[in-house]
Design a protein around this motif. Structure first.
Motif, PDB file in Angstrom:
ATOM      1  N   ALA A   1     -16.093  94.172  -3.043  1.00  0.00           N
ATOM      2  CA  ALA A   1     -14.309  94.333  -2.332  1.00  0.00           C
ATOM      3  C   ALA A   1     -13.783  93.253  -1.662  1.00  0.00           C
ATOM      4  O   ALA A   1     -13.228  92.655  -1.868  1.00  0.00           O
ATOM      5  N   GLY A   2     -14.762  92.427  -0.787  1.00  0.00           N
ATOM      6  CA  GLY A   2     -14.541  91.377   0.257  1.00  0.00           C
ATOM      7  C   GLY A   2     -14.420  91.051   0.212  1.00  0.00           C
ATOM      8  O   GLY A   2     -14.249  89.729   0.316  1.00  0.00           O
TER       9      GLY A   2
ATOM     10  N   ASP B   1     -11.909  95.701   6.099  1.00  0.00           N
ATOM     11  CA  ASP B   1     -12.057  97.311   4.961  1.00  0.00           C
ATOM     12  C   ASP B   1     -12.873  97.033   5.043  1.00  0.00           C
ATOM     13  O   ASP B   1     -13.590  98.340   4.583  1.00  0.00           O
ATOM     14  N   ALA B   2     -14.036  96.299   3.834  1.00  0.00           N
ATOM     15  CA  ALA B   2     -15.268  96.080   3.231  1.00  0.00           C
ATOM     16  C   ALA B   2     -16.417  96.620   4.209  1.00  0.00           C
ATOM     17  O   ALA B   2     -16.618  97.014   4.393  1.00  0.00           O
TER      18      ALA B   2
ATOM     19  N   GLU C   1      -4.416  87.895   4.901  1.00  0.00           N
ATOM     20  CA  GLU C   1      -4.545  89.676   4.249  1.00  0.00           C
ATOM     21  C   GLU C   1      -5.828  89.218   3.518  1.00  0.00           C
ATOM     22  O   GLU C   1      -6.960  90.732   3.296  1.00  0.00           O
ATOM     23  N   VAL C   2      -7.003  88.202   3.632  1.00  0.00           N
ATOM     24  CA  VAL C   2      -7.960  88.343   3.008  1.00  0.00           C
ATOM     25  C   VAL C   2      -8.940  88.922   4.341  1.00  0.00           C
ATOM     26  O   VAL C   2     -10.152  90.059   3.883  1.00  0.00           O
TER      27      VAL C   2
ATOM     28  N   LYS D   1      -7.930  91.017   6.447  1.00  0.00           N
ATOM     29  CA  LYS D   1      -7.988  92.652   6.050  1.00  0.00           C
ATOM     30  C   LYS D   1      -9.051  93.214   5.001  1.00  0.00           C
ATOM     31  O   LYS D   1      -9.380  94.405   5.462  1.00  0.00           O
ATOM     32  N   LYS D   2      -9.230  92.504   4.153  1.00  0.00           N
ATOM     33  CA  LYS D   2      -9.620  93.439   2.871  1.00  0.00           C
ATOM     34  C   LYS D   2     -11.410  93.389   3.504  1.00  0.00           C
ATOM     35  O   LYS D   2     -12.216  94.245   3.430  1.00  0.00           O
ATOM     36  N   ARG D   3     -11.612  92.365   3.896  1.00  0.00           N
ATOM     37  CA  ARG D   3     -12.771  92.299   4.585  1.00  0.00           C
ATOM     38  C   ARG D   3     -13.408  92.835   5.738  1.00  0.00           C
ATOM     39  O   ARG D   3     -14.590  93.289   5.719  1.00  0.00           O
TER      40      ARG D   3
END
Lengths: 245, 245
Positions: free
Chosen positions: B153-154, A149-150, A142-143, A145-147
């Protein structure tokens, strides 16, 4: 009993031609050497014949660090041998976690794989840069994936470490689908960068065969302004825009 | 006429103890040396007495690169001397832009300031990392702002290059306001990392005095999991979570 010193040394991409003399010096002076077997083998000629050497394999990180810390606390002069940089995806932070008197620690930085691979591919890494790993062994997906996107939102040039293993194949496919929203970006990879058996490729996202990627490969995805010139990746920094041409 | 070779060499943070032997070798063998004056001074002892040396000051980047490319095209063996890495906020990409036959170029990577500073501050850079510069000389402020938001955000550990100059003081204030939305993060800076006159500080965002930052300083802002231990910044990688304790 007086404590020794604990040098956490980054040896760079692999050949000692790319290892900082300060790291080689720390290795030379150590009476206890500790590290992942291939990294220690790579600096073998610098190790004193009188030094004790402890090596182990993958997933032996904690044991390796504990051995190094114990030896330094027992008064020995220790070099913990890490590939690439000593901190980035490496062991320096675990050494700080495991050591009470952190004054005995000295981290000696090294050339990290993103910059080694960039040098071989041309000059894709030229300004702002994001470095991410696809391994979800220590970082939850999950982390990661967030990165991803960032990185995409910031249009960063991105160096991807550990892009794909035999068992972990879906993460990089997800990342590339996200990155493709910025267009058919220039990209490239180097396997065994600055080491024996080096291979590399550069092209466009749509031409990238992810089956070519493995744990010894660094993948670099350009930003929107990255170009391909004579087969090399180049991210112009803006000098030619700014000062005419 | 046969063309020479053009080595774009990253000399690392400043002292040659941290310069890859491959870079020192390229400098030693060059008959034409080109670079920003302080970087060339730092490797002076490696320059052949027979070599021709061209140095200039800040904003002389394009002239420096053109001199290097011309000399290599005229058959000379050239070392373009760059501080830190040869590509990251440096000249390798401009060399590729200015050279027709790019086969003559070899980029020799170096230890970049983010990793040099990280080593001095403890081990804040331990996994995924973003590197951004606050200088809007070559990158529009709108792009930098977008990247600050992306880093935030990341929840990346972030190394900030060129955080503040005498004239450019507002950009870093903006970045720190954005980053503060994640909490009172651990952070630190190193001025003249691994060089003469090195100074450093570590603490919390709320205690950071931005007037201490200048163009010779790298600022590292931790991610949410970065801790301070005995005055050092440490970003645990997760080994202790994963393998117990």
């Amino acid at each position: 009993m007086a404590e020794g010193r604990l040098f956490v040394t980054g040896t760079g991409p692999g050949k000692t031609d790319y290892t900082a003399p300060a790291a080689l010096e720390a290795i030379k002076n150590a009476d206890f050497i500790c590290g992942y077997t291939p990294y220690v083998d790579a600096v073998n000629e610098y190790i004193s014949p009188d030094a004790e050497v402890f090596t182990n394999g993958m997933t032996g990180e904690t044991e390796r660090v504990e051995k190094a810390v114990e030896a330094a606390q027992a008064g020995r002069n220790v070099a913990l041998v890490c590939g690439g940089d000593a901190s980035l995806y490496s062991l320096a932070s675990l050494v700080y976690e495991k050591t009470a008197n952190t004054d005995i620690i000295e981290v000696i930085p090294g050339i990290t794989a993103a910059l080694s691979a960039s040098a071989r591919l041309g000059a894709p890494v030229a300004d702002d840069l994001a470095i991410i790993s696809m391994s979800d062994l220590l970082t939850p997906w999950e982390v990661i994936k967030k990165r991803i996107d960032a990185v995409n939102a910031g249009d960063f040039v991105c160096a991807v470490y550990n892009p794909r293993s035999r068992k972990r194949t879906e993460q990089i496919e997800h990342a590339l689908r996200v990155f493709a929203s910025r267009g058919n970006l220039a990209c490239g990879y180097v396997r065994n960068s600055h080491r024996y058996g080096e291979t590399m490729w550069a092209g466009r996202l749509s031409e990238l065969n992810t089956e070519d990627l493995d744990m010894s490969t660094v993948l670099i995805i350009g930003c929107k302004k990255t170009i391909i010139k004579n087969g090399k990746l180049v991210t112009p920094r803006g000098y030619t825009d700014k000062y005419g041409e």
